[in-house]
Each structure stands twice: as C-alpha cells, then as structure tokens.
Design an enzyme around this catalytic site. Structure first.
Site, short mmCIF file in Angstrom:
data_model
loop_
_atom_site.label_atom_id
_atom_site.label_comp_id
_atom_site.label_asym_id
_atom_site.label_seq_id
_atom_site.Cartn_x
_atom_site.Cartn_y
_atom_site.Cartn_z
N LYS A 277 -7.73 2.97 5.18
CA LYS A 277 -6.49 2.80 5.60
C LYS A 277 -6.09 3.80 7.08
CE LYS A 277 -4.77 -0.33 3.20
NZ LYS A 277 -4.04 -1.60 3.80
N TYR B 180 -9.94 3.76 -0.65
CA TYR B 180 -8.73 3.33 0.08
C TYR B 180 -8.23 4.00 1.27
CZ TYR B 180 -4.06 0.94 -0.10
OH TYR B 180 -3.05 0.42 0.35
N1 LIG Z 1 1.67 -2.02 -2.88
C1 LIG Z 1 1.70 -0.91 -2.21
O1 LIG Z 1 2.13 0.17 -2.82
C2 LIG Z 1 1.17 -0.75 -0.79
C3 LIG Z 1 1.41 0.55 -0.35
C4 LIG Z 1 0.72 0.84 0.86
C5 LIG Z 1 -0.02 -0.49 1.58
N2 LIG Z 1 -0.05 -1.71 1.03
C6 LIG Z 1 -0.86 -2.58 1.63
O2 LIG Z 1 -0.24 -3.87 1.96
C7 LIG Z 1 -1.02 -4.89 1.64
C8 LIG Z 1 -0.61 -6.00 0.77
O3 LIG Z 1 -0.48 -5.33 -0.30
P1 LIG Z 1 0.00 -5.79 -1.65
O4 LIG Z 1 0.70 -4.70 -2.33
O5 LIG Z 1 1.15 -7.12 -1.45
O6 LIG Z 1 -0.85 -6.58 -2.54
P2 LIG Z 1 -1.28 -7.60 -3.41
O7 LIG Z 1 0.13 -7.91 -4.19
O8 LIG Z 1 -2.37 -7.27 -4.52
O9 LIG Z 1 -1.68 -8.79 -2.56
C9 LIG Z 1 -2.85 -8.82 -2.00
C10 LIG Z 1 -3.20 -9.82 -1.18
O10 LIG Z 1 -4.38 -9.94 -0.68
C11 LIG Z 1 -5.14 -11.14 -0.91
N3 LIG Z 1 -6.66 -10.82 -0.96
C12 LIG Z 1 -7.09 -10.18 -1.88
N4 LIG Z 1 -8.62 -10.16 -1.58
C13 LIG Z 1 -8.70 -11.00 -0.52
C14 LIG Z 1 -9.86 -11.35 0.20
N5 LIG Z 1 -11.27 -11.05 -0.25
N6 LIG Z 1 -9.72 -12.14 1.45
C15 LIG Z 1 -8.40 -12.36 1.85
N7 LIG Z 1 -7.29 -12.09 1.27
C16 LIG Z 1 -7.43 -11.36 -0.07
C17 LIG Z 1 -4.65 -11.71 -2.28
O11 LIG Z 1 -4.97 -13.04 -2.55
P3 LIG Z 1 -4.93 -13.76 -3.77
O12 LIG Z 1 -4.02 -13.15 -4.60
O13 LIG Z 1 -4.69 -15.06 -3.50
O14 LIG Z 1 -6.34 -13.52 -4.26
C18 LIG Z 1 -3.23 -11.10 -2.20
O15 LIG Z 1 -2.58 -12.40 -1.36
C19 LIG Z 1 -2.32 -4.42 1.40
O16 LIG Z 1 -3.05 -4.32 2.90
C20 LIG Z 1 -2.24 -3.05 0.70
O17 LIG Z 1 -3.33 -2.26 1.15
C21 LIG Z 1 0.50 -1.86 -0.34
#
Ligand SMILES: NC(=O)c1ccc[n+]([C@@H]2O[C@H](COP(=O)([O-])OP(=O)(O)OC[C@H]3O[C@@H](n4cnc5c(N)ncnc54)[C@H](OP(=O)(O)O)[C@@H]3O)[C@@H](O)[C@H]2O)c1
Length: 224
Positions: free
Chosen positions: A156, A152
C-alpha cells in the site's frame, strides 16, 4: 465531473468496498463494469442491484490480477463493448493479517501480485484508453506501518508512490489514492466503518469535490 453515462471499471467489485462503490456510480447513471475473481454469484448480485439503482448498462467480467492474460482480456472485453474507459478504480486487494514469521511465500506473493503488481499492470494496459481518472485504493496502512501487516503495508505504500509518479507522467488525466481506514468487509471480519462511507468518498473523488491536485492522497477518515 458529471458521471452520467461515464464508463467506470471497478476491479474487485463482487463484494466489499468495490460493490458499494459500484452502487454509488450506478445511482449517478454511470456504466459500471464489475469484476470478480472467485465470487461470480456475488458479482451478479452487485450487477442486479446496480440496475435497480438506475444503471442502464454495465458488464460483469472475470479478472484475476495475478494472471497477465486475464488482465489483458478484461480490458479488451471492456473496450469491445464501450471503446474506452472514463474512470478506472483499482480496488481489488488481498490481506494476510499475521506476523511475517508466519506468512507463507504464497501469502507474500498474493499480496504483492494483487495489490501492487496487478494494479500497475491493470493501469498500464488500460492507460491508453482512460479518458478522465484513475483512483487507486490504498489504505491507512499505506501511510503508517502496523504490526502483522508488513507485506500489506509494503504494497500500500507502493500504491501511493505509483500514484504520485503516474500523476506527473500522465498530466491529461487525474490520478488519486483513496485511503480507507478500517472498513467492515470480508477483509477485516466485518469490523470498522461501513463500506458505504468509503464508497461515497470514492464517488466524491471522481466528482472532483475535494479539489486536490492530481497525485494526492484522499484519506477517508477525514470525511467521516
Ligand atoms: N476493509 C478494510 O478495512 C480496508 C482498509 C483499507 C484499504 N482497503 C482496501 O480496499 C480494497 C477493497 O477491499 P475490501 O475490504 O472491499 O476487500 P474484500 O471485501 O475482501 O474484497 C476484495 C475484492 O478483491 C477481489 N479479488 C481478490 N483477489 C483477486 C484477484 N487475484 N484478482 C482480482 N480480484 C481479486 C475479490 O474478488 P472475489 O471475492 O470475487 O474473489 C473482491 O471483489 C482493497 O484494495 C483493500 O486493500 C480495505
């Protein structure tokens, strides 16, 4: 930047940070394109809430960033409807939170293909049609290494290099990496800050409030 009527494509906006970001742009009167991978029902809920918040027009589209055809189809569907994209927010991402010794080839591939390769391909296909800005969602794990997040972190860190390079190549638009810290979504088992806070930082990035040069990192934890 005034966001009313802007066409804003947010990948992975069925749930999580993407969903809350869609809400923020909807409140501004933007035309939001919501994409889902597995969760169409959640994407439709996001869309309906966006309408309640003031969005007049938007779209819900399927997107699988691991599939070249799906990336091209998604962008073409946006262009068929709106003709251009003002802001692309590359938000979709996946995480396998475990030691490298325990990560399967499939888990390694999924993280690289969605978080990095898919993000680059999505940008490449959309680029000729983008009028204002690209916001790539990176992570604190794109600035510092963490155990159990090897693959991961690699993706990133890569996103930040991509942003910095593209900003130098495409000087007519702005390109940023917004780095959230731990955020309460499905990805983290709902631990961390509210995705609402992250969404507001993404919105303020689009508005140009932070006045950072193109290519910059915007670290969400600096704005808590
Ligand atoms: N949560 C954290 O602590 C955190 C921290 C730093 C950065 N981020 C980053 O923030 C972003 C959003 O994360 P989140 O926490 O909101 O995650 P999340 O709630 O798990 O949501 C992930 C999203 O990505 C979609 N997705 C998964 N696989 C995919 C694919 N193969 N093609 C297209 N879309 C896909 C999912 O769609 P479906 O659900 O419809 O399958 C969902 O809409 C990510 O880039 C993550 O790395 C998150």
């Amino acid at each position: 930047m005034e966001l009313k009527n802007k066409v804003v494509l947010i990948t992975g906006s069925s749930i999580g940070i993407g969903r809350y970001t869609a809400y923020e742009f909807a409140k501004e009167g933007s035309k939001v394109i919501i994409t889902y991978y597995k969760d169409k029902e959640e994407a439709l809920k996001t869309y309906n809430t966006c309408l309640e918040l003031g969005m007049l027009e938007g779209l819900v589209l399927y997107l699988n960033l691991k599939d070249n055809g799906s990336i091209v189809k998604c962008v073409n569907e946006v262009l068929d409807r709106f003709g251009y994209i003002d802001i692309l927010i590359n938000n979709a991402g996946v995480l396998a939170w475990k030691p490298l010794r325990e990560q399967s080839f499939e888990e390694i591939e999924a993280q690289i293909r969605v978080n990095l390769e898919g993000l680059i391909k999505m940008t490449k296909v959309a680029l000729p049609h983008i009028r204002e800005m690209i916001i790539n969602i990176g992570s604190g794990a794109g600035k510092t290494g963490f155990p159990e997040l090897t693959t991961y972190c690699a993706t990133k860190f890569g996103v930040r290099g991509f942003t910095q390079s593209l900003a130098q190549e495409e000087t007519d638009i702005k390109v940023y990496t917004v780095n959230p810290g731990m955020t309460a979504t499905r990805m983290t088992g709902y631990k961390g800050v509210s995705p609402n806070i992250v969404a507001k930082v993404i919105l303020n990035t689009a508005k140009g409030i932070y006045r950072k040069p193109s290519g910059s990192d915007i670290d969400v934890w600096e704005y808590y």
